[in-house]
Each structure stands twice: as structure tokens, then as C-alpha cells.
Design a protein around this motif. Sequence first.
Motif, PDB file in Angstrom:
ATOM      1  N   HIS A   1      13.856 -45.527   5.264  1.00  0.00           N
ATOM      2  CA  HIS A   1      15.040 -46.208   4.724  1.00  0.00           C
ATOM      3  C   HIS A   1      16.045 -46.514   5.839  1.00  0.00           C
ATOM      4  CE1 HIS A   1      18.449 -47.180   2.246  1.00  0.00           C
ATOM      5  NE2 HIS A   1      19.114 -46.125   2.679  1.00  0.00           N
TER       6      HIS A   1
ATOM      7  N   VAL B   1      22.893 -38.653   4.449  1.00  0.00           N
ATOM      8  CA  VAL B   1      21.955 -39.171   3.448  1.00  0.00           C
ATOM      9  C   VAL B   1      22.596 -39.050   2.068  1.00  0.00           C
ATOM     10  CG1 VAL B   1      19.648 -38.943   2.446  1.00  0.00           C
ATOM     11  CG2 VAL B   1      19.986 -38.455   4.872  1.00  0.00           C
ATOM     12  N   ARG B   2      22.931 -40.198   1.474  1.00  0.00           N
ATOM     13  CA  ARG B   2      23.611 -40.215   0.186  1.00  0.00           C
ATOM     14  C   ARG B   2      24.742 -39.191   0.119  1.00  0.00           C
ATOM     15  NH1 ARG B   2      18.377 -40.833  -0.736  1.00  0.00           N
ATOM     16  NH2 ARG B   2      18.125 -38.635  -1.260  1.00  0.00           N
TER      17      ARG B   2
ATOM     18  N   LEU C   1      15.187 -35.585   8.789  1.00  0.00           N
ATOM     19  CA  LEU C   1      14.991 -36.546   7.704  1.00  0.00           C
ATOM     20  C   LEU C   1      13.562 -36.449   7.187  1.00  0.00           C
ATOM     21  CD1 LEU C   1      16.668 -39.728   9.280  1.00  0.00           C
ATOM     22  CD2 LEU C   1      17.698 -38.048   7.727  1.00  0.00           C
TER      23      LEU C   1
ATOM     24  N   ASP D   1      10.415 -40.602   4.018  1.00  0.00           N
ATOM     25  CA  ASP D   1      11.020 -41.662   3.203  1.00  0.00           C
ATOM     26  C   ASP D   1      12.438 -41.978   3.661  1.00  0.00           C
ATOM     27  OD1 ASP D   1       8.774 -41.945   1.712  1.00  0.00           O
ATOM     28  OD2 ASP D   1       9.538 -40.910  -0.081  1.00  0.00           O
ATOM     29  N   GLU D   2      13.196 -40.932   3.952  1.00  0.00           N
ATOM     30  CA  GLU D   2      14.577 -41.146   4.420  1.00  0.00           C
ATOM     31  C   GLU D   2      14.577 -41.886   5.755  1.00  0.00           C
ATOM     32  OE1 GLU D   2      16.445 -37.143   2.279  1.00  0.00           O
ATOM     33  OE2 GLU D   2      15.870 -37.084   4.399  1.00  0.00           O
TER      34      GLU D   2
ATOM     35  N   ASP E   1      25.092 -43.742   2.750  1.00  0.00           N
ATOM     36  CA  ASP E   1      24.080 -43.476   3.774  1.00  0.00           C
ATOM     37  C   ASP E   1      24.703 -43.869   5.105  1.00  0.00           C
ATOM     38  OD1 ASP E   1      21.921 -42.568   2.242  1.00  0.00           O
ATOM     39  OD2 ASP E   1      21.359 -44.628   1.716  1.00  0.00           O
TER      40      ASP E   1
END
Length: 289
Positions: A56, A41-42, A49, A52-53, A80
Motif C-alpha cells: 500500500h 498506518v491508519r 510493516l 500488504d501494508e 497513513d
Amino acid sequence: MALESSVLAQGLPIPENAEAARRMTDAVRAAGALPAITAVVRGQLALGLTADELAHFLRRDGVHKVSARDLGVAVARGFDGATTVAASLAICRLAQVPVFATGGIGGVHREPAFDESADLLELSRTPTIVVCAGAKSILDLPATLERLETYGVPVIGYRTDEFPGFYTASSGLRVPARADSATEIVDIALAHWTVAGQPSALLVVQPPPAAEALGRELVDAAVASAVADAAARDIRGAALTPHLLAAIAQATGGRSMRSNLALLEANAALAGEIASHLAARTPEPSRPT
Ligand code: PSU
Ligand code: MN
């Protein structure tokens, strides 16, 4: 216990990928265990997770497919990344996660071009119980089993003597060992790691649920046309597995997808049960004071 994210971001279409995530995490919780989806994640390795993650990753825009070799690049560049079995196992190794579930592992591809999934190498060096429905017949299954033997990975049939063919219960290939309960699987894993001193995963293979399993002829025909189509378009490397999966879903009129969802859920449920038994058998990890 851990779940991968490449099957959600690259292996299944929208909106079935959201259904898969929900059914898998619910099944793990119902078995008394805690599900954690692996990802990058980024640029940060993630085990679990946020809502929201996950949303996405399910929308999948700008989400790379990340195998073990890609983890360093994804971290350094702040990408990502949806993690394959190989990358997810690398994360399990770092975080000492003892149980992991997926649909099917990658393996040795059929001709024409040489292609062997890094899933096999990571299985050879990660002491985690991996629950799956075997490997898809898009692969060379006998060669995949031979490679697992070379790498010292025990293959345990859960209530079966046959290596499942993912969408189908039967592949015609025998597994080297069978177990009929989660406790037997835990016994074998602990003996493998602590008595035999082996560093590898234990691969637990479970046939797809009977109600959703497909016939071998249907699958063989769909696979043959998918493999020929990929060869004709010269699709290789990381793009090959997602392409073959999509082609098979189309050729079976979506039936392969229903069976894919059902087996993901069943594998998550069995992995949750194994994780619960394992936790009852092993001491609490010591916490920093
Ligand atoms: N099997 C499936 N669906 C998938 C995959 C496998 O039924 O989405 C994914 C897994 O993440 C697996 C990866 O680790 O494909 C293997 O890709 P490759 O062959 O490029 O290693
Ligand atoms: Mn490959």
C-alpha cells in the motif's frame, strides 16, 4: 534496526521504490539484523510493516509525507503516513531502536527561502546510530555540517575523510572523525552516550558505491537547474525535497536513481552490521514477566 518510508513513498518513483525496499531489507537480513520500516498506518505508529501494508505504501495513494511535527495530526486523524528521517527518529526514540539507515538526511536548504529540515533537530535528541550517504548537494552542505556541530551530533566518515555528497563521494568538506570498522563505530556511539552523557544521534556517513557514483560536475549542473526550477515555480515546504529529487533524476537521465538505489542498499548493509555488533556488546533488554 529501522528504515524510513518517505524515501519509498515520496523520494523514489514507482517501481524503483519497491526495488529499494527489497534491496534494503535483504541487505539488513544478510548482515544478521532485523529490518523494521517506520510509518504511520491508519493512525498507528508502526515499526515494521506487513507485506500488504508495504504494498500500500509503495502504491502511495493517499499516503501523506509525515515529518516529526505531523505525527500527532496523523495519529489523531487516522492517516497513513510515510515517515521522513525526522519522524522515523521520533519513533526510534519511543521504541529505543539504536540503529537506523537511510539514503541522505535533510538539512539546511540553499537560498532563496529559509528552509531547514527537522531531521537535524531530531538527530540532536535521538540516541540512535544513523547511517547515510551524507546530504544531497541540493542542500547547503557547509551550513548543514555547522548545524550538526551546534546540535552536538558527531559525524563519522566510514572509510572516508570527506563528507559525501550523496550521489558523489566527494564534497570537498572534511568530516570531524573517521572510522574504518563497525566495531569502531559502536565504540564511539557507546562512549558518546554513556561516558559523555550525550543525548544525540551518531551520524555515520558512507560514500555511494564507487561503481554507481556520479561525477561532481554532472551532479552540480543537475542540482543547479533543479533549484532554479523550484524557485521559479515557488515550490516550498514539504513539497520541496521530493520535487528536487525528481528534477535531478530527470536531468541525469535516471543515473541519479541507480546511484540512489545502490547507496540505500549499502547503507542498510552497514547499518545491519553495526546493529549486529551492538547487539553482541549490549545486554539483552529485560522482558516483562
Ligand atoms: N533524501 C533522499 N531521499 C528522500 C529524502 C531524503 O535521498 O526521499 C527524504 C527523507 O525522508 C528526509 C526528507 O528525511 O526527504 C527530508 O525532507 P524535508 O527536507 O522536507 O525535511
Ligand atoms: Mn523543509
